[in-house]
Design a protein around this motif. Sequence first.
Motif, PDB file in Angstrom:
ATOM      1  N   GLU A  77      39.760  48.792  36.737  1.00  0.00           N
ATOM      2  CA  GLU A  77      39.534  47.418  37.177  1.00  0.00           C
ATOM      3  C   GLU A  77      40.843  46.656  37.169  1.00  0.00           C
ATOM      4  O   GLU A  77      41.566  46.659  36.173  1.00  0.00           O
ATOM      5  N   SER A 113      38.373  48.598  41.196  1.00  0.00           N
ATOM      6  CA  SER A 113      37.533  47.473  41.596  1.00  0.00           C
ATOM      7  C   SER A 113      38.083  46.206  40.957  1.00  0.00           C
ATOM      8  O   SER A 113      38.946  46.253  40.076  1.00  0.00           O
ATOM      9  N   LEU A 114      37.560  45.076  41.391  1.00  0.00           N
ATOM     10  CA  LEU A 114      38.005  43.797  40.845  1.00  0.00           C
ATOM     11  C   LEU A 114      36.930  42.748  41.013  1.00  0.00           C
ATOM     12  O   LEU A 114      36.028  42.882  41.832  1.00  0.00           O
ATOM     13  N   THR A 153      36.236  46.509  45.921  1.00  0.00           N
ATOM     14  CA  THR A 153      36.579  47.841  45.451  1.00  0.00           C
ATOM     15  C   THR A 153      37.325  48.595  46.552  1.00  0.00           C
ATOM     16  O   THR A 153      37.249  48.247  47.728  1.00  0.00           O
TER      17      THR A 153
END
Length: 156
Positions: A77, A113-114, A153
Motif C-alpha cells: 500500500e 494499492s492506495l 490499485t
Amino acid sequence: MTADDLDIRIDDLTSAASIALVQRHLAGMHDLSPAESVHALDVSALRHPSITVWSAWRHGELAGIGALARLDSTQGELKSMRVTETHLGTGVGRTILRHILAAARAEGLSRVSLETGSDAGFLAARTLYASEGFTECEPFGDYAPDPASTFMTRAV
C-alpha cells in the motif's frame, strides 16, 4: 529543476525536516477530510517494520516523501505521499511514486494499492496516480467503503 537532480533514499524519520513534513501531511489530511476518513499515518506508525519511507532531497533540501506498507507477501500500500510546497509541480511526486513502484517490484510484490481523498482537494493526487496506471478499485485490506475515499490499485 528536474527529477534527475533528486537524491531518493530510505528515511528513518529522525531528521527534523522529515518529521515536520509528515506532520504537515497529517495536518493537511485533517484539513481536507472528515476525521473518520483520515487514514494518514503519524511518524511513529510510519516507523513500523512493515513500512519503508523514502525521502527525496534536492540540493540538500527535503523535496518530498512517500512510503510503502507491506500488506502481505504480494501486496503493498502506498502511504504518505507528500511534496513540499516549494517543489510542487517539479516532478518530485512522480519520481517518488516510480521509485516506490520499482522497489515493490524488486521485493516481489505484484500489486500496490492506495487510498486517497475523493474531493477536489485530492484531484492532483488522483490524476498523478491514474497517469501512472492506477485504476479505481473496491476498498482493500482493512478499509471500508467511504464516500470521502477513493481506492486505487495497479499491478507492478
